[in-house]
Design an enzyme around this catalytic site. Sequence first.
Site, PDB file in Angstrom:
ATOM      1  N   GLY D 150     -40.390   8.800  24.408  1.00  0.00           N
ATOM      2  CA  GLY D 150     -40.299   8.198  25.734  1.00  0.00           C
ATOM      3  C   GLY D 150     -40.941   9.108  26.769  1.00  0.00           C
ATOM      4  N   CYS D 151     -41.161   8.560  27.967  1.00  0.00           N
ATOM      5  CA  CYS D 151     -41.850   9.329  29.011  1.00  0.00           C
ATOM      6  C   CYS D 151     -40.969  10.450  29.566  1.00  0.00           C
ATOM      7  CB  CYS D 151     -42.345   8.412  30.112  1.00  0.00           C
ATOM      8  SG  CYS D 151     -41.168   7.152  30.644  1.00  0.00           S
TER       9      CYS D 151
END
Lengths: 347, 347, 347, 347
Positions: D150-151
């Site tokens: 994920g970011c």
Amino acid sequence: MGSTALGGAAPARAGLAPKIVRLLANHPQFRITVMTADRKAGEQFGSVFPHLITQDLPNLVAIKDADFSDVDAVFCCLPHGTTQEIIKGLPQQLKIVDLSADFRLRNINEYAEWYGHAHRAPELQEEAVYGLTEVLRDEIRNARLVANPGCYPTSIQLPLVPLIKAKLIKLSNIIIDAKSGVTGAGRGAKEANLYTEIAEGIHAYGIKGHRHVPEVEQGLSEAAESKVTISFTPNLICMKRGMQSTMFVEMAPGVTVSDLYQHLKSTYEGEEFVKLLNGSNVPHTRHVVGSNYCFMNVFEDRIPGRAIIISVIDNLVKGASGQAVQNLNLMMGLPENMGLQYQPLFP
Amino acid sequence: MGSTALGGAAPARAGLAPKIVRLLANHPQFRITVMTADRKAGEQFGSVFPHLITQDLPNLVAIKDADFSDVDAVFCCLPHGTTQEIIKGLPQQLKIVDLSADFRLRNINEYAEWYGHAHRAPELQEEAVYGLTEVLRDEIRNARLVANPGCYPTSIQLPLVPLIKAKLIKLSNIIIDAKSGVTGAGRGAKEANLYTEIAEGIHAYGIKGHRHVPEVEQGLSEAAESKVTISFTPNLICMKRGMQSTMFVEMAPGVTVSDLYQHLKSTYEGEEFVKLLNGSNVPHTRHVVGSNYCFMNVFEDRIPGRAIIISVIDNLVKGASGQAVQNLNLMMGLPENMGLQYQPLFP
Amino acid sequence: MGSTALGGAAPARAGLAPKIVRLLANHPQFRITVMTADRKAGEQFGSVFPHLITQDLPNLVAIKDADFSDVDAVFCCLPHGTTQEIIKGLPQQLKIVDLSADFRLRNINEYAEWYGHAHRAPELQEEAVYGLTEVLRDEIRNARLVANPGCYPTSIQLPLVPLIKAKLIKLSNIIIDAKSGVTGAGRGAKEANLYTEIAEGIHAYGIKGHRHVPEVEQGLSEAAESKVTISFTPNLICMKRGMQSTMFVEMAPGVTVSDLYQHLKSTYEGEEFVKLLNGSNVPHTRHVVGSNYCFMNVFEDRIPGRAIIISVIDNLVKGASGQAVQNLNLMMGLPENMGLQYQPLFP
Amino acid sequence: MGSTALGGAAPARAGLAPKIVRLLANHPQFRITVMTADRKAGEQFGSVFPHLITQDLPNLVAIKDADFSDVDAVFCCLPHGTTQEIIKGLPQQLKIVDLSADFRLRNINEYAEWYGHAHRAPELQEEAVYGLTEVLRDEIRNARLVANPGCYPTSIQLPLVPLIKAKLIKLSNIIIDAKSGVTGAGRGAKEANLYTEIAEGIHAYGIKGHRHVPEVEQGLSEAAESKVTISFTPNLICMKRGMQSTMFVEMAPGVTVSDLYQHLKSTYEGEEFVKLLNGSNVPHTRHVVGSNYCFMNVFEDRIPGRAIIISVIDNLVKGASGQAVQNLNLMMGLPENMGLQYQPLFP
């Protein structure tokens, strides 16, 4: 004196209800006693619009459950098309300012053509007064039902109607390039209005078919006493509020830009909300946001005989809720500017 | 009753003058009779700030030419550092709200350390009352000179001071990550504040050395009756107005998030401008822009024993001009909310 | 093969240098060996433009200290007016793409009129080729000095030049309403370009006197083989990159919108960077940002006999640095699209 | 060598597919041969994402109709939860980079707790390698199925994992205040993501319950070899792309900020995409947008013994599609940076 009901929290026009609540919060004479919203009935307005939680407002009710006995006037913020029948059902003694497009077009056939169905309250349409305040003030003062103008039509007609009436510009080749902030599109959750689709950009839309076209042409044609057809290209730009209309016109033979300027100056000299800027000052949308002002100016074109007129408004105030309050003030015999002296919020 | 002078159109703090003009435009008791601006003396305010051209304002004059004989009170919007000497020269009978940082730090040595020069009016510094309205209301009411708080300090002290006074949170490891719109930086033409440098992004700045730190630590230390050192990281984000302060705190032994909530609730229950949100509602900066509100709420942290407090204000209203008017209302014996009941401009 | 020097980090045009560095970073044939910047001589480029710190670039040197012995070609990003003399002093064997306006106007008198001084290198002006790639490809291929077009002129001439050459539109009453992102104004620290002055708004500027007017009129007049005067209203909008030109034209007798469409289609069919959209798809500036594309389309107007043409570009790529690389590719005998196949960065 | 399929155009994750198409457009070794999208089957990609109309891409097909016989590798951009079963059904010889969250959590029970249902492909979960490239490069090189991070987890783990492994920071009281652009929320048409709800503001969300928390805690706990619990407050800000994570940490006894700096320096010295800034330079999100870079730096806190670490990425590149391509490069034995050398698009 004067309490008001406020109708409508459907996504399409619901954007407008909180703007009127904002204005009425400080209005010395209006008090909100009924608020309707069929789908959100039972909820508090502040839970739908958290920036207004500090207001002490009546809970939302379904229209059918609304008690209008203590109500003098209604702002109607319902979706286009549904408003007709609802207004038909309201008690006769109510003053009504309708912010939908339902009663703006005087020609029933034109309405059917642009909105795709026969008008459902043609007798009310007959009665309705078009609420372009500075142009139709006397009619509005005596109206029971006012059709509040659209935002583009407000920004375009305020400069063009007086110039056309005075025969200072030609009726052919009126070309309008207009730019609107996104709030013009309401609060509906459409992909096209996502931040990611709007931020940092511009695009035209509805080039030939924007529904404000017949409204503008109606106003200009009445001023001209003959059919006017405009070129109209609206653009959506990455701002929340604000509207700029740039109008490219040919002047009548012998007319100069200075003539246009002087005529607008004398037309709007005493007006509180319509301001012709000095000299070559250019109207900026940022300088009217949050206020009921329309700023405008006239410029020479490089092409001889032509002029460029630019007007700016806050599409949600002078282009909607502000003009609506201005109109109701008139209808209730109050000073026209009551509760509307907000200065622009800049920056 | 009550006419005011307004000083200062230098780039650094000048952003603040038009915000006060906006607020005073609808204030029932204040009237602007003198406006000073040394470099723009002779000009009209509306030519410097075109969004205010509709206001009928006195022309700008140099401070030395200002006639204060008809003036009751002054808002001072001059750059940090220069204000001290100018206020020293003002007539004694004037009430003054100073929006610079000059009189905020009670400790003269701390002032010298953070501002790089000895204070030039230490006796006035002694007299000045710190203008955090909800916290120091009684002192402000009787003050002649009020040092209006900074924006970050307002958003931080409103929630933390009562919690510290009640000994509900520990004094060590108070960590604050704050975010400000660009107007906090004034209207000076610096490359760092260009649209192209700011739009669509975020960055931290002044990580260890922001000048609001000693002001916050002064307030928290007084509440704690012992020296408090904070971790403070301000960020500049791509918005014009708005400020969010996120405060990560450790609770005192046995204290729960609910205790923090209840204490803030009882502290601010009767307040018009400080609102503790319901349930788990998160404060959004957009919901206070244009208004004098501070919205706040308290949240559980994943780490046991910790809590997260978030407050939002419009840095130019509750964080500057709005709180300034609120303070002058108090000083003049007027209702504290007079002329300040603007609802947020959303969207 | 092919190493390049890059000149200029003065505020006005300096915005352009980093855009070329970005493009050359992935160019298979060009390598940057010299970078000049008089005021920043000795500094690293990455310290001036931190987003490029990962690039291994030569340090900045003053022009007078630059060693051009290992250089094949130069991109010149110097301020308008100063470029002329500097280019005069460069070694003769260098290929030059000049991004200033200095060599765009073929008529020396017109230059003097718009720029306020006599041209300082008229013989070079004679030699320079106007770099509108798709229109003047053959001339560019053989040029030593190319005057890279302005952004507005690129977006306007790409659609209008072929239509005028084919005599499909009338030469009178060509009305252009154009909108530009703020990067068009360079990186100079002016109050007018601050975030707070630009965000969330639009305003027109330079209504009669924008310096791109003579450049556009020159191109259209050459296509028409007679003098063309345009109406041109540029607007600054709250976006960093992007440009939309909306052109309102009258068609020649008997010509239809479909004729315009077909002619543009056949003109640009094989082009990589100029795309006529399908059907009624509207060009959005967001859909070309970061790329060298020009998207365009033609629309019917409500006024019979008129058409509306909309084109969009990234003002910094196809409107500046991208077209510059495209031109140098041609001048060096490389594939025209080399190093330019960046897809738009959306959202 | 190497052709790829690309799956998924459902609103939630579909935002990611066009970002990979952008990157692959210039990748020297990957070619897109199959694109799936159940609901848009039969359509052209360029009609869904008009900024990519210039790309010559295969038409969208339903997954069940996709022909994988000519496919070497797949990027999976399907919604969380649905990906598990689809990947289970793909041919065994395919290399897969999955951009959903389905295979990120190694602990099946934790997955069930955060996602509300039992994992549907536990054996694949066993096989999947977590794709934090710089940290797990060797494992990724030999993986068949990579769970792309994920970011938020990418921006947080890149600085914290090495510092925790080296025992330079304490495991308690790791406090993270993170800010994301709106693209993190996908392209779904939700009211909360409208331009009018997002522009010019900031608000926290998912304060205790953001689904990236277990992913971050998993990574930090593995580095620590003991359970780490973080404080994590994500904020949504008015920008399209970009992410800043600010990490407030306590240093281990005797450790200084300089120690943290030196350790990160030596860890990332040879890395192309992770850059520790010089001196006290602050990472700006704007300086990495459009690129695969992570910029970071370490700062002293005012509170002794504490440090502040700031990292920035483009959430859609290093935080998603860029890292995905980086991972597939590794899995296919290609240079890790192939097709990823885009410089940031600034401004």
